[in-house]
Design an enzyme around this catalytic site. Structure first.
Site, PDB file in Angstrom:
ATOM      1  N   LYS A   1       0.839  -1.205   0.000  1.00 14.37           N
ATOM      2  CA  LYS A   1       0.000   0.000   0.000  1.00 14.37           C
ATOM      3  C   LYS A   1       0.871   1.251   0.000  1.00 14.37           C
ATOM      4  CE  LYS A   1      -3.897  -1.921   2.673  1.00 14.37           C
ATOM      5  NZ  LYS A   1      -4.945  -1.723   1.659  1.00 14.37           N
TER       6      LYS A   1
ATOM      7  N   ARG B   1     -10.150 -11.763   2.136  1.00 16.58           N
ATOM      8  CA  ARG B   1     -10.962 -12.879   1.614  1.00 16.58           C
ATOM      9  C   ARG B   1     -10.220 -14.199   1.713  1.00 16.58           C
ATOM     10  NH1 ARG B   1     -11.445  -9.592  -3.913  1.00 16.58           N
ATOM     11  NH2 ARG B   1     -11.150  -7.979  -2.336  1.00 16.58           N
TER      12      ARG B   1
HETATM   13  N1  BES Z   1      -8.075  -3.850   4.464  1.00 18.13           N
HETATM   14  C1  BES Z   1      -8.245  -3.471   3.106  1.00 18.13           C
HETATM   15  C2  BES Z   1      -9.552  -2.718   2.864  1.00 18.13           C
HETATM   16  C3  BES Z   1      -9.622  -1.340   3.455  1.00 18.13           C
HETATM   17  C4  BES Z   1      -9.129  -0.269   2.746  1.00 18.13           C
HETATM   18  C5  BES Z   1     -10.237  -1.117   4.655  1.00 18.13           C
HETATM   19  C6  BES Z   1      -9.212   1.007   3.275  1.00 18.13           C
HETATM   20  C7  BES Z   1     -10.331   0.145   5.167  1.00 18.13           C
HETATM   21  C8  BES Z   1      -9.817   1.211   4.484  1.00 18.13           C
HETATM   22  C9  BES Z   1      -8.223  -4.696   2.209  1.00 18.13           C
HETATM   23  O1  BES Z   1      -7.407  -5.730   2.631  1.00 18.13           O
HETATM   24  C10 BES Z   1      -7.716  -4.252   0.881  1.00 18.13           C
HETATM   25  O2  BES Z   1      -6.569  -3.878   0.811  1.00 18.13           O
HETATM   26  N2  BES Z   1      -8.571  -4.287  -0.129  1.00 18.13           N
HETATM   27  C11 BES Z   1      -8.208  -3.852  -1.417  1.00 18.13           C
HETATM   28  C12 BES Z   1      -8.723  -4.867  -2.396  1.00 18.13           C
HETATM   29  C13 BES Z   1      -8.188  -4.689  -3.792  1.00 18.13           C
HETATM   30  C14 BES Z   1      -6.703  -5.007  -3.820  1.00 18.13           C
HETATM   31  C15 BES Z   1      -8.944  -5.594  -4.716  1.00 18.13           C
HETATM   32  C16 BES Z   1      -8.858  -2.491  -1.657  1.00 18.13           C
HETATM   33  O3  BES Z   1      -9.975  -2.258  -1.185  1.00 18.13           O
HETATM   34  O4  BES Z   1      -8.211  -1.651  -2.261  1.00 18.13           O
HETATM   35 MN    MN Z   2      -5.431  -5.506   1.968  1.00 19.98          MN
END
Ligand code: BES
Ligand code: MN
Ligand code: ZN
Length: 496
Positions: A273, A347
């Site tokens: 990230k 997931r």
């Molecule tokens: N934990 C994150 C989702 C999240 C993002 C929660 C911001 C709270 C605030 C999750 O693991 C994630 O990174 N999801 C990705 C999925 C994508 C790579 C398909 C997302 O939402 O960007």
């Molecule tokens: Mn994630």
């Protein structure tokens, strides 16, 4: 959190006194008494402040003449026919927020003769509940707080309402569950990681909750390749924790299972990230936190239901041993997953946790809670959790519990057309779909691990577990979202 009491009369030592006033200057009996004693000062203050009785609005008189109180707070209670449980929680929350660092240590509110849309004893208990929830603080790492900034309020007495104690006992149990969740969510990831999360949950045994913990060798033996693939980039070992509460008296009662995403920190892994706001990912265990707090609440109030909370605990880190984009992992039920993006890790954790929970406990209903996608925040903001369900009855029950608890849900779609978007060229599925509909394809992924005949709902709570600004019953920070929702869901559908 402050302590709530229900004495028969107001304590004579001077303290902060709170009285209710409705729209059109409808003074409650206690408000009228104070107005008389202060020679009309209360009415005058209300008029001057353009007070309209709106629920939660406050006019404050410091050191009023003729009244033995350090200060008087007139709080608007809104129209009587709208004065439901949530409204009284809002009043309690507003009182706690106003007085918490005021210098007052004690306050009382006189509800004599107040009319509400629910029995007054319940209304009083919910006012206390709101005050308890709103007064939660996480100050353990502040060592240099100025004396003036420190909380002073310790207790709120509610008078004029006999019989509120019984309601209060249940609500205090729920508030304790919410506080447990907020503690877990607030703690940073160097303090709460899979092993320490489990250690913190051990105290649930004192409430009669039965704990089962799986370590890495056990999960390996069970073939949980999806969960373990996420964990392998971290020096923190993963855990799977099950918390069981059976208050039915029937050992064979089919359970309801809650499953929580417990990513104690989500860097994204190799699909790392950006740095901005990455610290937020300490609360990527908010689903697991909510499930744990809900188990606390249910056990503490001795709910007459059989409920099992399962949380999958991992840390998602980039490392020489981390999984790579393109890796194929095999989940516990034998399905293979191409890991296109290591940041879609929730997931991967949930699919093995959900499969194990179904094999182990043969549940009638599975509800998972997860901070799963940023996309759900784009869809719903911070007002509703996103709900995906394979059963209309279950969806309705959850929606209703959301409304009664104030932790609301909005139903989102699932369907075959979305399902096809996660087909993989080389494995049974891939762990991400296209950018569009990102929350829906995440739900479709989880759905592939729900056994036929099991009623299932997936709650994407990414927008709800952490608040940038205060709400009616929480300060900014961890909200504890999910605990009151799950508690209401059980109370309304399994304890009738
Ligand atoms: N934990 C994150 C989702 C999240 C993002 C929660 C911001 C709270 C605030 C999750 O693991 C994630 O990174 N999801 C990705 C999925 C994508 C790579 C398909 C997302 O939402 O960007
Ligand atoms: Mn994630
Ligand atoms: Zn995550």
């Amino acid at each position: 959190m402050i302590t709530i009491g229900f004495p028969t009369a107001i304590d004579s030592t001077p303290h902060a006194q709170i009285v209710l006033v409705g729209p059109d200057m409808a003074l409650s009996a206690a408000a009228a008494a104070i107005d008389t004693a202060s020679a009309g000062q209360l009415r005058q203050a209300l008029t001057t402040a353009r007070f309209d009785g709106e629920a939660g609005s406050i006019v404050e008189i410091i050191a009023p003449a003729g009244v033995a109180a350090t200060r008087v707070l007139a709080i608007g209670c809104g129209p009587a026919d709208k004065a439901n449980a949530a409204q009284f929680e809002k009043l309690g929350g507003a009182i706690a927020a106003r007085l918490q660092t005021s210098g007052e240590t004690r306050a009382s509110v006189d509800l004599s003769g107040v009319t509400a849309a629910l029995p007054l004893a319940g209304a009083a208990a919910h006012l206390g509940h709101g005050a308890m929830l709103r007064s939660y603080r996480f100050d353990k790492y502040r060592t240099t707080m100025k004396a003036k900034a420190k909380p002073t309020l310790e207790a709120l007495d509610i008078v004029g309402v006999p019989g509120a104690d019984v309601y209060h006992a249940n609500l205090a149990a729920i508030a304790a569950g919410v506080a447990r969740t907020r503690d877990l969510v607030s703690e940073p990831a160097n303090i709460i990681y899979p092993e320490s999360f489990v250690e913190s949950a051990r105290s649930l045994a004192d409430l009669g909750v039965e704990l089962t913990v799986l370590g890495e060798p056990e999960m390996k033996a069970l073939g949980m390749g999806a969960l373990l693939g996420v964990a392998q980039g971290s020096v923190r070992a993963p855990r799977l924790l099950a918390m069981r509460w059976n208050g039915t008296g029937n050992p064979d009662a089919k359970p309801v299972v809650f499953v929580g995403k417990g990513v104690t920190f989500d860097t994204g892994g190799i699909s790392i990230k950006p740095a901005a706001n990455m610290e937020d990912m300490k609360w990527d265990m908010g689903g697991a936190g909510a499930v744990t707090g809900a188990m606390h609440a249910l056990a503490a109030r001795k709910a007459k239901a059989h409920v099992i909370g399962v949380v999958g605990l991992v840390e998602n880190m980039p490392d020489g041993n981390a999984q790579r984009p393109g890796d194929v992992v095999t989940s516990m039920n034998g399905q293979t997953i191409e890991v296109i993006n290591t940041d879609a890790e929730g997931r991967l954790v949930l699919c093995d946790a959900i499969w194990w929970a179904q094999e182990q406990f043969n549940p009638e209903v599975v509800i998972d809670l997860a901070t799963l996608t940023g996309a759900i925040i784009i869809s719903l903001g911070h007002e509703y959790g996103g709900m995906f369900a394979n059963d209309d009855g279950l969806a309705k029950q959850l929606k209703t519990a959301g409304e009664t608890s104030g932790e609301r849900l909005w139903r989102m779609p699932i369907g075959d057309a979305y399902d096809g978007l996660i087909d993989s060229a080389i494995a049974d599925m891939k762990n991400v779909g296209p950018r569009e509909g990102g929350s829906v394809t995440a739900a479709q992924f989880i759905k592939r691990f729900v056994k036929p005949g099991v009623k299932w709902a997936h709650l994407d709570i990414a927008g709800m577990v952490w608040a940038a600004k205060p709400g009616a019953v929480f300060d900014k920070g961890a909200t504890g979202y999910g605990v009151r929702l799950l508690d209401r869901f059980i109370a309304e559908n399994y304890e009738a």
